[in-house]
Write an enzyme that holds these catalytic residues in place. Structure first.
Site, PDB file in Angstrom:
ATOM      1  N   ASN A 145       0.912  -0.938  -0.159  1.00 26.40           N
ATOM      2  CA  ASN A 145       0.557  -0.070   0.231  1.00 26.40           C
ATOM      3  C   ASN A 145       1.504   1.154   0.156  1.00 26.40           C
ATOM      4  O   ASN A 145      -0.271   1.956  -0.156  1.00 26.40           O
ATOM      5  CB  ASN A 145      -1.170   0.096   1.723  1.00 26.40           C
ATOM      6  CG  ASN A 145      -0.463  -0.195   2.233  1.00 26.40           C
ATOM      7  OD1 ASN A 145       0.557  -0.673   2.606  1.00 26.40           O
ATOM      8  ND2 ASN A 145      -0.655   0.171   3.922  1.00 26.40           N
ATOM      9  N   GLU A 241       3.912  -2.987  12.442  1.00 24.39           N
ATOM     10  CA  GLU A 241       2.921  -2.509  12.416  1.00 24.39           C
ATOM     11  C   GLU A 241       1.640  -3.001  11.686  1.00 24.39           C
ATOM     12  O   GLU A 241       2.261  -3.756  10.545  1.00 24.39           O
ATOM     13  CB  GLU A 241       3.148  -1.185  11.523  1.00 24.39           C
ATOM     14  CG  GLU A 241       1.820  -0.245  11.458  1.00 24.39           C
ATOM     15  CD  GLU A 241       1.597   0.858  11.055  1.00 24.39           C
ATOM     16  OE1 GLU A 241       0.828   0.955   9.858  1.00 24.39           O
ATOM     17  OE2 GLU A 241       2.702   1.326  10.807  1.00 24.39           O
ATOM     18  N   CYS A 275      -3.017   1.097   6.528  1.00 25.46           N
ATOM     19  CA  CYS A 275      -3.192   0.358   8.289  1.00 25.46           C
ATOM     20  C   CYS A 275      -3.758   1.149   9.075  1.00 25.46           C
ATOM     21  O   CYS A 275      -4.865   1.026  10.627  1.00 25.46           O
ATOM     22  CB  CYS A 275      -2.203  -0.175   9.067  1.00 25.46           C
ATOM     23  SG  CYS A 275      -1.044  -1.275   7.598  1.00 25.46           S
TER      24      CYS A 275
END
Length: 498
Positions: A145, A241, A275
């Protein structure tokens, strides 16, 4: 800036797809386990030489990355858009992030990595210094992403700390990662110190996890748990993460126009594929109708497709990801959720989705608790502050949150169980504050990027203490009982004066 990569005489190739058109735009090598191990061998040799260079020398090279990425941004933006389908503004966020991280750590590292004099065991008699040595070879496994930010920006502090890096990018977005390696070379980074190894996670990713001296991962919580288990078994450091189901709270005294603007940026930047994107909104019942009306109008005014600077919403990473998102939406609607606006846009291509706003999502719907990772948000109302804080915290995740409120905004923020909270912003304020740590609570991750912690995690602290004049145990001829009495009195005095 050339980003060519050698694929001659190789049959084991991975096709890179333009998600907007579905066309193959390039191929990269699907490296083997043996080739990945060879990359580690080269990296270890390069790292030993690199670690001997002064931090100031390393910082100069990292600072040059700042200049190279800005000078070549047009080509970099084209590459990012070509393989991700994201809008150009979201692609520019990545260029900006790399430049900011390079500048920040180039300026911060010389002081941060300088040996630190600390208080010794006995004042004057004990000299104690803390050093920070590099881990060795850092393995980075990155998602699709943010293919520049989550490769080069994560590598920068590892490199400036004296490590080498072996990186596996997602197979959907290898071209940007390879461009990042070229940026590093043009900035003067030595050969083999930063290697991008393309290939499947089951081969390249696992080999990295099994050979790295420290592992950095960004991606799903499910994969993070598996990699964390490998790191735990090997007793190496691990930073991750992971997923999020990020809430936004809008109180009765919030500025509704600001709340709508925050929602648009927080929910639909990068087509919702990040996220830290906002996926659930809690708005006070007194202002809910006004907020919803303004939000729906704003969403329907967004520009979808086109690819240029005027485009607000790009494509999803793939038609498959678009199908996954729509499956979650369709499940929620089938169970009673109401779609206020948005949905699939087949006339633009199978990877495009118009942003979706839902209400009345039942708790039984998968979308209610699962991370969607797309341009989808649902809205619920609340009546009291205590109630909304409890609901916002009712999640296995704890990555990011947003608050749009008046007088009580900081008090609300301080009660949310997340790693970052943004007031009157969706995510950019906290993420962009790189002098502060960024990461997740609960199932949203471990470790931190940014700040001192984002660099020091890539080092091993070494404490060196020199005892002078007298040993810690006291003079040789002093009875132990007398020594104990002396130390007891010194401790009592120390409580008062030190």
């Amino acid at each position: 800036m050339s980003t060519t990569h050698q694929t001659d005489n190789r049959s084991d190739l991975i096709e890179v797809i333009n998600p907007r058109t579905g066309e193959v735009i390039d191929t990269v090598i699907s490296h083997s386990e043996a080739e990945t191990q060879e990359a580690f061998d080269r990296a270890r040799r390069a790292q030993r030489t690199w670690a001997k260079r002064s931090v100031a020398e390393r910082a100069k090279i990292i600072m040059r990355m700042h200049d190279v990425v800005l000078a070549n941004q047009a080509e970099i933006l084209d590459t990012i858009q070509l393989e991700t389908g994201k809008n150009r503004a979201s692609a520019f966020d990545e260029v900006l992030d790399v430049a900011i991280n390079a500048r920040y750590y180039a300026k911060k590292a010389p002081k941060l990595l300088r040996p630190q004099h600390v208080k010794g065991a006995l004042p004057v008699l004990t000299k104690t210094i803390v050093q920070h040595a590099p881990k060795g070879v850092v393995g980075i496994i990155s998602p699709w992403n943010y293919p520049l930010t989550l490769t080069l920006s994560d590598a920068i502090p590892a490199l400036i700390a004296g490590n080498a890096v072996v990186l596996k990018p997602d197979s959907q977005t290898p071209l940007t990662a390879l461009a990042g390696a070229q940026i590093a070379r043009e900035a003067g980074l030595p050969e083999d110190l930063y290697q991008v190894i393309t290939g499947p996670g089951a081969v390249v990713g696992e080999t990295i996890a099994n050979h790295a001296d420290f592992l950095m991962f960004t991606g799903s919580t499910e994969t993070g748990r598996k990699l964390g288990a490998i790191a735990g078994e090997r007793l190496i450091g691990f930073s991750a993460e992971l997923g999020g189901k990020n809430p936004m709270i809008i109180t009765a005294d919030a500025n509704i126009d600001v709340a709508v603007r925050t929602t648009i940026a927080g929910c639909f930047s990068n087509t919702g594929q990040l996220c830290i994107s906002i996926e659930r909104i809690y708005v006070h019942e007194d202002v809910a109708a006004q907020y919803v009306d303004k939000l729906v109008a704003a969403v329907e005014n967004l520009t979808i497709g086109g690819g240029g600077w005027e485009e607000n919403i790009g494509s999803m990473i793939s038609a498959t990801q678009a199908d996954n998102v729509m499956a979650l939406v369709d499940d929620a609607v089938a169970q009673g959720a109401k779609k206020l606006t948005g949905g699939r846009r087949p006339d633009l291509g199978s990877a495009f989705i118009a942003p979706i706003v839902l209400v009345d999502v039942p708790e039984a719907a998968r979308l209610y608790r699962e991370e969607v990772f797309g341009p989808v948000v649902y809205i619920e109302t609340f009546s009291s502050e205590a109630e909304v804080i409890e609901r916002a915290n009712d999640s296995e995740y704890g990555l990011n949150a947003a608050v749009c409120a008046g007088h009580n905004r900081w008090q609300i923020a301080a009660q949310l169980e997340v790693g970052t909270v943004n007031i009157n912003e969706g995510f950019a304020a906290a993420f962009g504050s790189i002098d502060a740590p960024m990461g997740g609570w609960k199932a949203s991750g471990t470790g931190r990027r940014h700040s001192d912690a984002g660099l020091l995690k890539y080092t091993e602290p070494r404490t060196i203490a020199e005892q002078r004049v007298l040993p810690i145990s006291g003079p040789k001829n002093l009875p132990r009982e007398t020594y104990a009495a002396v130390m007891t009195n010194l401790l009592r005095l120390g409580k008062r004066f030190l």
